[in-house]
Write an enzyme that holds these catalytic residues in place. Structure first.
Site, PDB file in Angstrom:
ATOM      1  N   GLU A   1     -11.864 -18.713   6.439  1.00 52.04           N
ATOM      2  CA  GLU A   1     -10.770 -18.973   5.494  1.00 52.04           C
ATOM      3  C   GLU A   1     -10.353 -20.161   5.391  1.00 52.04           C
ATOM      4  OE1 GLU A   1      -8.545 -16.656   3.644  1.00 52.04           O
ATOM      5  OE2 GLU A   1      -7.865 -18.622   3.327  1.00 52.04           O
TER       6      GLU A   1
ATOM      7  N   CYS B   1       3.194 -10.144  -1.147  1.00 48.85           N
ATOM      8  CA  CYS B   1       4.219  -8.993  -0.772  1.00 48.85           C
ATOM      9  C   CYS B   1       5.212  -9.362   0.403  1.00 48.85           C
ATOM     10  CB  CYS B   1       3.139  -7.987  -0.056  1.00 48.85           C
ATOM     11  SG  CYS B   1       1.788  -7.548  -0.821  1.00 48.85           S
TER      12      CYS B   1
ATOM     13  N   CYS C   1      -1.221 -11.337   0.427  1.00 44.66           N
ATOM     14  CA  CYS C   1       0.014 -10.321   0.696  1.00 44.66           C
ATOM     15  C   CYS C   1       0.857 -11.079   1.882  1.00 44.66           C
ATOM     16  CB  CYS C   1      -0.584  -9.012   1.524  1.00 44.66           C
ATOM     17  SG  CYS C   1       0.625  -8.067   2.208  1.00 44.66           S
TER      18      CYS C   1
ATOM     19  N   TYR D   1       4.862  -6.634 -12.611  1.00 45.78           N
ATOM     20  CA  TYR D   1       5.274  -6.625 -11.385  1.00 45.78           C
ATOM     21  C   TYR D   1       5.815  -8.035 -10.911  1.00 45.78           C
ATOM     22  CZ  TYR D   1       2.556  -2.470  -9.820  1.00 45.78           C
ATOM     23  OH  TYR D   1       1.867  -0.938  -9.681  1.00 45.78           O
TER      24      TYR D   1
ATOM     25  N   GLU E   1       9.758  -8.695 -10.424  1.00 45.64           N
ATOM     26  CA  GLU E   1      10.405  -8.917  -8.987  1.00 45.64           C
ATOM     27  C   GLU E   1      11.131 -10.246  -8.999  1.00 45.64           C
ATOM     28  OE1 GLU E   1       7.440  -5.925  -6.768  1.00 45.64           O
ATOM     29  OE2 GLU E   1       7.138  -7.936  -6.570  1.00 45.64           O
TER      30      GLU E   1
ATOM     31  N   SER F   1      -5.912  -9.353   3.159  1.00 42.14           N
ATOM     32  CA  SER F   1      -5.888  -7.878   3.851  1.00 42.14           C
ATOM     33  C   SER F   1      -7.287  -7.289   4.174  1.00 42.14           C
ATOM     34  CB  SER F   1      -5.043  -7.025   2.918  1.00 42.14           C
ATOM     35  OG  SER F   1      -3.927  -7.654   2.809  1.00 42.14           O
TER      36      SER F   1
ATOM     37  N   ARG G   1       4.153  -2.643 -19.352  1.00 38.90           N
ATOM     38  CA  ARG G   1       3.252  -1.920 -19.844  1.00 38.90           C
ATOM     39  C   ARG G   1       2.354  -1.108 -18.918  1.00 38.90           C
ATOM     40  NH1 ARG G   1      -2.051  -2.735 -21.373  1.00 38.90           N
ATOM     41  NH2 ARG G   1      -2.197  -5.046 -20.843  1.00 38.90           N
TER      42      ARG G   1
ATOM     43  N   ASP H   1      -8.811  -7.754  -4.246  1.00 43.07           N
ATOM     44  CA  ASP H   1      -8.635  -8.165  -5.650  1.00 43.07           C
ATOM     45  C   ASP H   1      -9.697  -8.822  -6.440  1.00 43.07           C
ATOM     46  OD1 ASP H   1      -6.145  -7.457  -4.841  1.00 43.07           O
ATOM     47  OD2 ASP H   1      -5.148  -9.333  -5.467  1.00 43.07           O
TER      48      ASP H   1
ATOM     49  N   GLU I   1      16.904  14.473  -3.086  1.00 39.15           N
ATOM     50  CA  GLU I   1      17.100  15.928  -3.232  1.00 39.15           C
ATOM     51  C   GLU I   1      16.853  16.508  -4.857  1.00 39.15           C
ATOM     52  OE1 GLU I   1      21.056  17.812  -2.849  1.00 39.15           O
ATOM     53  OE2 GLU I   1      21.853  15.873  -2.807  1.00 39.15           O
TER      54      GLU I   1
ATOM     55  N   HIS J   1      21.041  17.465   1.648  1.00 39.13           N
ATOM     56  CA  HIS J   1      21.967  17.030   0.996  1.00 39.13           C
ATOM     57  C   HIS J   1      22.871  15.970   1.811  1.00 39.13           C
ATOM     58  CE1 HIS J   1      24.967  17.274  -2.147  1.00 39.13           C
ATOM     59  NE2 HIS J   1      26.116  17.826  -1.384  1.00 39.13           N
TER      60      HIS J   1
HETATM   61  P1  NDP Z   1       0.690  -7.801 -14.309  1.00 36.60           P
HETATM   62  O1  NDP Z   1      -0.754  -7.447 -15.092  1.00 36.60           O
HETATM   63  O2  NDP Z   1       1.740  -6.792 -13.538  1.00 36.60           O
HETATM   64  O3  NDP Z   1       1.466  -8.594 -15.540  1.00 36.60           O
HETATM   65  C1  NDP Z   1       1.022  -9.672 -16.099  1.00 36.60           C
HETATM   66  C2  NDP Z   1       2.186  -9.596 -17.206  1.00 36.60           C
HETATM   67  O4  NDP Z   1       1.755 -10.830 -18.182  1.00 36.60           O
HETATM   68  C3  NDP Z   1       1.874  -8.405 -18.175  1.00 36.60           C
HETATM   69  O5  NDP Z   1       3.318  -8.419 -18.752  1.00 36.60           O
HETATM   70  C4  NDP Z   1       1.241  -9.205 -19.342  1.00 36.60           C
HETATM   71  O6  NDP Z   1       1.571  -8.831 -20.817  1.00 36.60           O
HETATM   72  C5  NDP Z   1       1.587 -10.769 -19.275  1.00 36.60           C
HETATM   73  N1  NDP Z   1       0.563 -11.757 -19.943  1.00 36.60           N
HETATM   74  C6  NDP Z   1      -0.763 -11.787 -19.523  1.00 36.60           C
HETATM   75  N2  NDP Z   1      -1.349 -12.802 -20.090  1.00 36.60           N
HETATM   76  C7  NDP Z   1      -0.432 -13.526 -20.887  1.00 36.60           C
HETATM   77  C8  NDP Z   1      -0.429 -14.461 -21.726  1.00 36.60           C
HETATM   78  N3  NDP Z   1      -1.656 -15.030 -21.913  1.00 36.60           N
HETATM   79  N4  NDP Z   1       0.651 -14.900 -22.448  1.00 36.60           N
HETATM   80  C9  NDP Z   1       1.823 -14.050 -22.223  1.00 36.60           C
HETATM   81  N5  NDP Z   1       2.003 -12.999 -21.253  1.00 36.60           N
HETATM   82  C10 NDP Z   1       0.795 -12.756 -20.783  1.00 36.60           C
HETATM   83  O7  NDP Z   1       0.394  -9.169 -13.240  1.00 36.60           O
HETATM   84  P2  NDP Z   1       1.379  -9.677 -12.178  1.00 36.60           P
HETATM   85  O8  NDP Z   1       0.769 -11.210 -12.375  1.00 36.60           O
HETATM   86  O9  NDP Z   1       2.648  -9.612 -12.415  1.00 36.60           O
HETATM   87  O10 NDP Z   1       0.733  -9.182 -10.989  1.00 36.60           O
HETATM   88  C11 NDP Z   1      -0.622  -8.941 -10.539  1.00 36.60           C
HETATM   89  C12 NDP Z   1      -0.887  -7.881  -9.856  1.00 36.60           C
HETATM   90  O11 NDP Z   1      -0.512  -7.792  -8.513  1.00 36.60           O
HETATM   91  C13 NDP Z   1      -0.346  -6.522 -10.148  1.00 36.60           C
HETATM   92  O12 NDP Z   1      -0.886  -5.861 -11.321  1.00 36.60           O
HETATM   93  C14 NDP Z   1      -0.250  -5.671  -9.231  1.00 36.60           C
HETATM   94  O13 NDP Z   1      -1.275  -4.832  -8.983  1.00 36.60           O
HETATM   95  C15 NDP Z   1      -0.165  -6.711  -8.010  1.00 36.60           C
HETATM   96  N6  NDP Z   1       1.336  -6.793  -7.456  1.00 36.60           N
HETATM   97  C16 NDP Z   1       1.640  -5.775  -6.804  1.00 36.60           C
HETATM   98  C17 NDP Z   1       2.849  -5.715  -6.323  1.00 36.60           C
HETATM   99  C18 NDP Z   1       3.785  -4.579  -5.873  1.00 36.60           C
HETATM  100  O14 NDP Z   1       2.909  -3.711  -5.311  1.00 36.60           O
HETATM  101  N7  NDP Z   1       4.999  -4.652  -5.660  1.00 36.60           N
HETATM  102  C19 NDP Z   1       4.001  -6.819  -6.772  1.00 36.60           C
HETATM  103  C20 NDP Z   1       3.394  -8.139  -7.314  1.00 36.60           C
HETATM  104  C21 NDP Z   1       1.908  -8.010  -7.841  1.00 36.60           C
HETATM  105  P3  NDP Z   1       0.728  -7.439 -21.230  1.00 36.60           P
HETATM  106  O15 NDP Z   1       1.594  -6.280 -20.679  1.00 36.60           O
HETATM  107  O16 NDP Z   1       0.995  -7.513 -22.656  1.00 36.60           O
HETATM  108  O17 NDP Z   1      -0.702  -7.456 -20.931  1.00 36.60           O
END
Ligand code: NDP
Length: 461
Positions: free
Chosen positions: A34, A47, A42, A179, A183, A14, A206, A305, A443, A438
């Site tokens: 690429e 996405c 994406c 996320y 999802e 992107s 979190r 990213d 709303e 409504h």
């Molecule tokens: P996230 O950072 O959202 O979630 C990662 C999860 O993995 C957290 O719950 C984290 O825990 C856990 N985690 C990390 N390391 C470990 C480990 N060693 N052992 C166990 N658990 C672990 O990352 P995602 O991979 O879900 O997504 C990456 C990014 O991509 C997102 O942050 C977002 O910005 C983007 N994204 C956006 C979407 C959207 O717009 N709808 C959809 C998908 C991705 P903890 O919370 O404790 O750190």
């Protein structure tokens, strides 16, 4: 003799594609490399395919809800290979569209891994050719991280493989609480899999508002998704009828067909020659950039990213566009990374813009909270057991709405529009002055008359 261009872009996702097209529009000669497929995370493995699977998973509720509205349906059946084949066809169409848009913009696309070999030179590994460039943009994105190797780690899939499974797993365990984990948990649950989410912390999502975290967890559990918190996967063993997953939680074992890790993504910084060009990383292991996306090497920039600022497609696109405006358009442009709306496509969906209650309390001396939870109208006749959450966070001194949090159908669509108001610094009085539409769920956002609470920051000692 090596070719020479004004801009060489590494990575046609992107951010890279937008930067290449805009720079070319300003008259720059542009080449983009690429190594995999044009479109990046994406379009190819993020996405877009994810959202198509989300749509597929939601028909389950539609079929069930239809009964309360007088419809009689024969037992619907679902065919995973059809969904995956149709999804792949759409991704191929989009990839072709991206490529032809680049061609039309006079950007030269090369299908090769590109590695920096000098501050002003990039080597194309597919041909061995070296290209010299006045400016270089690194837009190599990120890649799933699965943490340290555990016993049986070879059985772990990530979201990359989940999009290409040959059959729908009957039972899947997903590690992570962000996320991607949630999802995909929603997708597999909607399509009929038995889903267990394993998360290491106290509660999922979190970083999101506490009310959102609690609400989403309750709703996902109502749908039959099992959520195990304060646990990690310690090992995976292949057994006769699947994979036996060993959890840290009381040594619990769970038998599933697939194990997916969605434990975050890491910037793609390895083996792209950053050392040869002298490009520095930050303490998160991402390429360090200033507010113009410029690295420590003045003619080398990085967007998306790989810089680990906000890992969202529209942010990467904006960063790529601003880079081109700055370097080739004669208009230095910074990207504003505040108040970025975001959605989590769970069921129900989450839409968020601005600050959480906790963040607002840290920032402002007085914060007003407005919130409503209610049964959405559609759930009345369908009898579905679900509730929506809407929450506004207001700066108590200026009346400005500094955060909006929605959990419920179409939360993503709503938050995109609310994002305009928040960006324009609308006040709660502006929300109240807006006539309600409504009957709608939205709303509720303009009819929250009663304050739920006022939080006053305690004075520092
Ligand atoms: P996230 O950072 O959202 O979630 C990662 C999860 O993995 C957290 O719950 C984290 O825990 C856990 N985690 C990390 N390391 C470990 C480990 N060693 N052992 C166990 N658990 C672990 O990352 P995602 O991979 O879900 O997504 C990456 C990014 O991509 C997102 O942050 C977002 O910005 C983007 N994204 C956006 C979407 C959207 O717009 N709808 C959809 C998908 C991705 P903890 O919370 O404790 O750190």
């Amino acid at each position: 003799m090596s070719e020479e261009v004004d801009l060489f872009v590494i990575g046609a996702g992107s951010g890279g594609v937008r930067a290449a097209r805009i720079a070319s529009g300003y008259g720059a000669s542009v080449m983009i490399a690429e190594e995999f497929r044009v479109g990046g995370t994406c379009v190819i493995r993020g996405c877009v395919p994810k959202k198509l699977l989300v749509y597929a998973s939601r028909f389950h509720d539609e079929f069930e809800d239809a009964k309360g509205y007088g419809w009689t349906l024969h037992e619907p059946t679902f065919d995973w290979p059809t969904l995956i084949a149709n999804k792949d066809k759409e991704i191929a169409r989009l990839e072709a569209a991206y490529t032809s848009n680049l061609d039309r913009s006079k950007v030269k696309v090369v299908k090769s891994r590109a590695v920096l070999v000098e501050p002003h030179a990039v080597k194309l590994l597919a041909t061995g050719e070296t290209v010299r460039a006045k400016h270089i943009l690194i837009a190599t994105g990120g890649w799933p991280s699965v943490g340290k190797d555990i016993e049986g780690h070879e059985h772990v899939i990530t979201s990359n493989e989940a999009l290409h499974l040959t059959e729908l797993p009957k039972r899947i365990l997903i590690q992570g609480g962000g996320y991607i984990a949630l999802e995909f948990a929603t997708i597999f649950n909607g399509l009929g899999s038995d889903v267990t989410v394993v998360y290491r912390g106290d509660n999922i999502l979190r970083g999101f508002d506490e009310d959102v975290r609690a609400h989403v967890r309750t709703e996902l559990e109502k749908r039959g998704i099992k959520i195990i918190t304060k646990a990690i996967v310690e090992g995976i063993e292949k057994v006769d009828h699947g994979l036996c997953v060993q959890l840290s939680d009381h040594h619990q074992q769970i038998l599933v067909d697939k194990v997916m890790f969605a434990t975050g993504r890491r910037p793609n910084v390895k083996n792209i020659g950053l050392e040869a060009a002298g490009v520095a990383l930050n303490d998160k292991g991402a390429i360090a950039v200033n507010e113009y996306s410029q690295t420590n090497v003045p003619h080398i920039y990085a967007v998306g990213d790989v810089t680990d600022r906000i890992a969202l497609t529209p942010v990467a696109i904006r960063e790529g566009h601003s880079f081109a405006d700055t370097v080739f358009g004669g208009r230095p442009t910074k990207v504003d990374h505040t108040d970025v709306p975001t959605a989590v496509f769970t069921e129900p969906e989450v839409g968020v813009v601005g600050l959480t209650e906790a963040q607002a309390i840290e920032r402002f001396p007085k914060v007003d909270i407005y919130k409503a939870t209610f049964k959405p109208m559609k759930a009345t006749l369908s009898g579905r057991d679900t509730r929506m959450l809407m929450k506004l966070i207001v700066d108590g001194m200026t009346d400005r709405v500094v955060g909006c949090h929605i959990v419920g159908a179409d939360a993503g669509e709503m938050i995109q529009v609310v994002g305009i108001a928040v960006k324009m610094r609308a006040t709660k009085a502006d929300f109240d002055a807006t006539m309600a539409l409504h009957p709608s769920a939205a709303e509720e956002l303009v009819t929250m008359r009663t304050k739920f609470a006022t939080r006053v920051r305690e004075a520092a000692e």
